[in-house]
Each structure stands twice: as structure tokens, then as C-alpha cells.
Motif scaffolding. Sequence first.
Motif, short mmCIF file in Angstrom:
data_model
loop_
_atom_site.label_atom_id
_atom_site.label_comp_id
_atom_site.label_asym_id
_atom_site.label_seq_id
_atom_site.Cartn_x
_atom_site.Cartn_y
_atom_site.Cartn_z
N SER A 1 0.85 -1.19 0.00
CA SER A 1 0.00 0.00 0.00
C SER A 1 0.88 1.23 0.00
O SER A 1 1.86 1.32 0.75
CB SER A 1 -0.91 0.01 1.23
OG SER A 1 -1.69 1.18 1.28
N ASP A 2 0.52 2.19 -0.86
CA ASP A 2 1.21 3.49 -0.92
C ASP A 2 2.71 3.34 -1.08
O ASP A 2 3.50 4.04 -0.44
CB ASP A 2 0.89 4.32 0.33
CG ASP A 2 -0.58 4.63 0.46
OD1 ASP A 2 -1.24 4.78 -0.58
OD2 ASP A 2 -1.08 4.71 1.59
N GLY A 3 3.15 2.42 -1.94
CA GLY A 3 4.57 2.26 -2.22
C GLY A 3 5.33 1.45 -1.20
O GLY A 3 6.54 1.26 -1.34
N GLN A 4 4.67 0.96 -0.15
CA GLN A 4 5.30 0.14 0.87
C GLN A 4 4.77 -1.29 0.77
O GLN A 4 3.64 -1.52 0.37
CB GLN A 4 5.00 0.70 2.27
CG GLN A 4 5.50 2.12 2.50
CD GLN A 4 7.00 2.15 2.75
OE1 GLN A 4 7.50 1.46 3.61
NE2 GLN A 4 7.70 2.99 2.00
N ILE A 5 5.61 -2.27 1.14
CA ILE A 5 5.21 -3.66 1.10
C ILE A 5 5.53 -4.31 2.44
O ILE A 5 6.53 -4.00 3.08
CB ILE A 5 5.90 -4.42 -0.06
CG1 ILE A 5 5.30 -5.82 -0.21
CG2 ILE A 5 7.39 -4.48 0.13
CD1 ILE A 5 5.69 -6.50 -1.50
N GLU A 6 4.64 -5.17 2.86
CA GLU A 6 4.78 -5.84 4.15
C GLU A 6 5.73 -7.04 4.04
O GLU A 6 5.64 -7.82 3.10
CB GLU A 6 3.39 -6.31 4.60
CG GLU A 6 3.36 -7.04 5.91
CD GLU A 6 1.98 -7.60 6.21
OE1 GLU A 6 1.68 -7.83 7.39
OE2 GLU A 6 1.20 -7.80 5.25
N ILE A 7 6.62 -7.16 5.02
CA ILE A 7 7.54 -8.30 5.10
C ILE A 7 7.08 -9.19 6.25
O ILE A 7 7.16 -8.79 7.42
CB ILE A 7 9.00 -7.85 5.31
CG1 ILE A 7 9.43 -6.88 4.19
CG2 ILE A 7 9.92 -9.07 5.36
CD1 ILE A 7 9.43 -7.50 2.81
N LEU A 8 6.61 -10.37 5.91
CA LEU A 8 6.10 -11.29 6.93
C LEU A 8 7.22 -12.11 7.56
O LEU A 8 7.17 -12.41 8.76
CB LEU A 8 5.05 -12.22 6.32
CG LEU A 8 3.82 -11.53 5.69
CD1 LEU A 8 2.91 -12.55 5.05
CD2 LEU A 8 3.06 -10.74 6.75
N GLN A 9 8.21 -12.50 6.76
CA GLN A 9 9.32 -13.32 7.27
C GLN A 9 10.62 -12.90 6.58
O GLN A 9 10.60 -12.44 5.44
CB GLN A 9 9.08 -14.81 6.99
CG GLN A 9 7.90 -15.41 7.73
CD GLN A 9 7.69 -16.87 7.37
OE1 GLN A 9 8.48 -17.47 6.64
NE2 GLN A 9 6.61 -17.46 7.87
#
Length: 382
Positions: free
Chosen positions: A336-344
Motif C-alpha cells: 500500500s502506498d509504495g510500501q510492502i509488508e515483510i512477513l518473514q
Amino acid sequence: MITIDWLSAIHWRRIAQSGFYGMILALTACQESSTEAQERKKPLPMVTVHQAQAKTVSLTQESVGTLESIIDPTIAAEIAGRVMQVLVHPGQRVKQGQVIAILDATDVRLQLQEADTEVARIEALIRNQQKMVERNQALVDKNFISKNALDDTTTQLDALKQQLSGAKSRVAAISHNGSKHRVLAPTDGVIETQIVSNGDFVKIGDPVVKLINNSRLRAHLPFPESIAKTLKPGLPLVLTTPTASNTVKTVIRDIQPQIDINSRAVDVTADIVGQADWQPGASVTGKVITGERDRTVLVPEQSVVLRPAGEVVYTLTQTNGEARTRQRVVKTGISSDGQIEILQGLQAGEWVVVDGAGFLTDDTQVQIQESQTNTKTEHTPS
């Protein structure tokens, strides 16, 4: 004659060959040292870095739907008559109360004359009946006639008064309808369709023009049935449309209970009020916030690249004053909004390469851009 022993010849030949090979080895060594020098002089890849941060992330779902006007009247004739003049055209903006068309009012005028005549006739009968009541009252007072005769004339007078009231009501109704020969715009808007032309005959209820008003719009957004249970009225909704540059924040108005059998989607509606640039019929993109996720590690989207091992990021380490990369395989989540979630695969606070990540490999020496050296590399983990 000079003679050379054959053993001496072999000896001198070996000496010559060893000298030739030595020269070749020397030249090769020079070339290798030159190559190493060139490698040392080769500029290092220039990169930018970003520190992974732990933030609260909103879980969103997005859908593309359509806009419709809530106020979308078809203006119809309220009296029968011939269209004398249409005063508007498609695309024209009109104000509430503006005259749209004029109908022939001849029939209404004739009806009004007839009704006025009926009123005058009944009023004359009432005056005459009033005199009869007064005479009979005088005769009753003198006992010349019975009271029943007075009651009859009085009842007839009351009946005439009731007729007069009905006739006047008819006059008022015809006068009211007579004003309807002027077709007026019920609200502000834009003429979408002109249905009649000059000379057409219309009956009561026949459409004259169709009006569009964008002061109140409704967005219809299809969301997949799989998330229907997470949607409910009142959830925040962010809307955008190609016809306008602004974003509208609203809430879900309602959710249709029936799922479309073709698309397997639920129809979510939301209202938009007072947006002049938003147009009925245009597409609309809606993003609904279904929940939040705490302490989520976020990095810029361009820092995640695809390699044979999967999705990876390149972290930065400092060794003997050299900045080197380390390839880390990660598992990603929402973006979202140029950011990405890192789960692991990555912890908050670690530094990752952003610009230039797509050109790197594991254990590559890099140079960090000067604009970020003073602010970021001093905190880069060793």
C-alpha cells in the motif's frame, strides 16, 4: 670447419626455450596485475538504503464500480396540450424553477371560463334562495305558513352554498393546472435528453426532458463474496474517479443482501454529496478498510526483487569500512502506498537497499549515495 657436439646443441636449445617461456610467464603476470588494478579502479555500484520500520498497517480491499445520480428526474407534462416551445437543449445547465417548455393553454382557459360561469350561476341562485328564506321567515313569524316550508327553503339554500363551494374549488384547480402549461425544472441540473419538440402533443404524464443532477451521487461497488462477512455499514471508504482529481472519504451506506450469480459479488453502496466534478455514469474506485495489523515490518516496494531463490531483499553490512550486501529471502504480504509488508526474513531496524537492488548479487561491495551517507550509514548494522 667448426664442429658442434650434438649434446651441446641440445643444451643450448633448452636454454633458448626456457628463456622464451620465462618471457611469456612474465608478460602473463603483468597482464594479470594490470587486470587486478583495473578491477580495483572500477567504480562501485551506487545504491540508496532504507531502514525497515514496524508500523500499523490498514487492511484494505479495493473495487471498481459505477456512479449513479440519486436525483435523476424525468420531467413530464402535468396537463394535456400541444408543445408551443422547448426552451432548453441537451447539455444545458438549468436552475430550479427555470422554464423548460411551454404548452398550449387554450383548453385550460376555456375550462376556466366554464367554471367561472358555473360559479356565477350558483351565486345567482343563492341570492334568489336567500330572498325566499327571508320571506318565509317573515310569514312564519306572522303564522301565515308552517315552519316546514321555512325549513325546505333553508335546506335548499344550504345545498346551493355547498354547490358554490364545489364550483369554486373547481375554478381553483383549473387555475392551478393552468400554471402548469409552463414546465419548470424541479431542481438544478443538466439536461441529458430532450424528448419532445415544438408542435408535439403531450398527454398528462408524457415525458418532456430528462434531467441529471450530480449534487447527490451513489457509488455501486462490487466486492467478492469471500470478504462479504467483513463488510458492514459504517466502515470507512475512500473513493476516487477519473473525472475529478480529489478524493472523497465516506462510509458504506448499505450492502445488498443478494449476491450476483454471474460475478459472485456483493453490491456495496456509498453516497457522495456536493462534488461538482463527479459525474453520474463515471467509474469509481473504492478502497474499504477492513481492519488493522500491528507491528508490521514495511520496506519500499522497489527494495524487493525476484531471484531464483524467490523474493529477496539486500541488507547492508559494514566490514573493514566496506559496505557489502547480503541477500535475504523474504515472504511478503500486502502492499500500500509504495510500501510492502515483510512477513518473514527481515526485522524492523535493518537497512535494505532500495535504488539499485535489481542489479545486485549476494556479497557485493556497494557505495551509498552521498546524500544518504551522513544520515543513514552511520546507523547501518555491522
